[in-house]
Enzyme design. Sequence first.
Site, PDB file in Angstrom:
ATOM      1  CE1 TYR A   1      -3.678   2.547   0.514  1.00 21.55           C
ATOM      2  CE2 TYR A   1      -2.267   3.418   2.244  1.00 21.55           C
ATOM      3  CZ  TYR A   1      -3.353   3.549   1.409  1.00 21.55           C
ATOM      4  OH  TYR A   1      -4.121   4.684   1.461  1.00 21.55           O
ATOM      5  N   GLY A   2       1.873   1.288   0.870  1.00 20.09           N
ATOM      6  CA  GLY A   2       2.785   2.433   0.926  1.00 20.09           C
ATOM      7  C   GLY A   2       3.514   2.649  -0.393  1.00 20.09           C
TER       8      GLY A   2
ATOM      9  CE  LYS B   1      -3.340   5.243  -1.937  1.00 22.25           C
ATOM     10  NZ  LYS B   1      -4.307   5.859  -2.836  1.00 22.25           N
TER      11      LYS B   1
END
Length: 142
Positions: A93-94, A97
């Site tokens: 997820y990081g 993003k």
Amino acid sequence: PFRVQALETVGVNFFGTLRISNALIPLLRPQARIVNVASMAGISAINSLDEEKRARIRDPAIGEAQLCAFMQEFVDAAAKGDVQAQGWPENSYGMSKLGIIAVRADQSTRQLRVLRFGCATHCVCMAARACPCSCVAAWPAG
């Protein structure tokens, strides 16, 4: 498994956002905006990269092709099961993003300002209360 999570998360959050943004850019009217939802998880991800990867993603000359290759390298490392050994964070997820934050900078400077005077892209963090500086303000200087 993490390999599936990385493939799907980066596929939707990064590559999907990039494809839809590129499709919309030619249709924008003057003064239009594209707002991409980022996260402080992207800033956390950059801090978890090894030095070589951190320098690559922070390079102001990174273009879309290089950024896509960078993100694909992460997905490939996850598929092999050795993200940490290759200097990547264990946070799909990081990473997705982080890609959004970086592509926003590239689109703002390269596509939108060249193709449509007065247009801009914005990158916002939904945790604005906890993060009043925003993800873009937290983006490390080159």
